[in-house]
Design a protein around this motif. Structure first.
Motif, short mmCIF file in Angstrom:
data_model
loop_
_atom_site.label_atom_id
_atom_site.label_comp_id
_atom_site.label_asym_id
_atom_site.label_seq_id
_atom_site.Cartn_x
_atom_site.Cartn_y
_atom_site.Cartn_z
N ARG A 17 0.82 -1.21 0.00
CA ARG A 17 0.00 0.00 0.00
C ARG A 17 0.85 1.26 0.00
N TYR A 73 -14.82 7.42 -8.73
CA TYR A 73 -15.13 6.00 -8.94
C TYR A 73 -14.04 5.33 -9.77
N PHE A 76 -11.07 4.70 -7.58
CA PHE A 76 -11.34 3.58 -6.69
C PHE A 76 -11.19 2.26 -7.44
N TRP A 77 -11.76 2.18 -8.65
CA TRP A 77 -11.70 0.96 -9.44
C TRP A 77 -10.26 0.61 -9.82
N LYS A 80 -8.48 -0.68 -6.71
CA LYS A 80 -8.99 -2.01 -6.35
C LYS A 80 -8.42 -3.06 -7.30
N ARG A 81 -8.36 -2.73 -8.59
CA ARG A 81 -7.80 -3.66 -9.57
C ARG A 81 -6.33 -3.92 -9.29
N ARG A 83 -4.84 -3.73 -6.37
CA ARG A 83 -4.73 -4.55 -5.16
C ARG A 83 -5.01 -6.02 -5.46
N ARG A 84 -6.04 -6.27 -6.25
CA ARG A 84 -6.36 -7.66 -6.59
C ARG A 84 -5.25 -8.31 -7.40
#
Length: 96
Positions: A17, A73, A76-77, A80-81, A83-84
């Motif tokens: 992070r 948004y 955020f997306w 999130k992508r 991180r995955r």
């Protein structure tokens, strides 16, 4: 060691992070655009063109409310992508 203690990490350590990535730079740029552009008075300091009778400066600022929400948004997306993808590469997060 309990789960909360295992999650605590020091800034700048090995925690992903805190690592600067191209995705995080792009997200910072997107959010910066959403903040700075509506503050540039020269971009909306006029009455024409009107939209449904509303002067330009009103509908332009309102448009930026929705654009900024979309940029948030998208940011955020993207995060999130990222991180995955990191969790798939390292196998982290499989205990969930």
């Amino acid at each position: 060691m309990d789960e909360m203690a295992a999650r605590r990490v020091e800034p700048g350590g090995t925690d992903p992070r805190w690592r600067l990535t191209p995705t995080k730079i792009a997200v910072a740029g997107l959010l910066l655009v959403g903040i700075v552009v509506p503050l540039l008075v020269g971009t909306y300091d006029r009455v024409e063109p009107r939209l449904l009778g509303f002067p330009f400066f009103y509908w332009y600022q309102l448009l930026w409310v929705f654009l900024a929400a979309g940029l948030c948004y998208l940011s955020f997306w993207l995060l999130k992508r990222e991180r995955r993808a990191h969790e798939r590469r390292t196998g982290a997060g499989e205990h969930r």
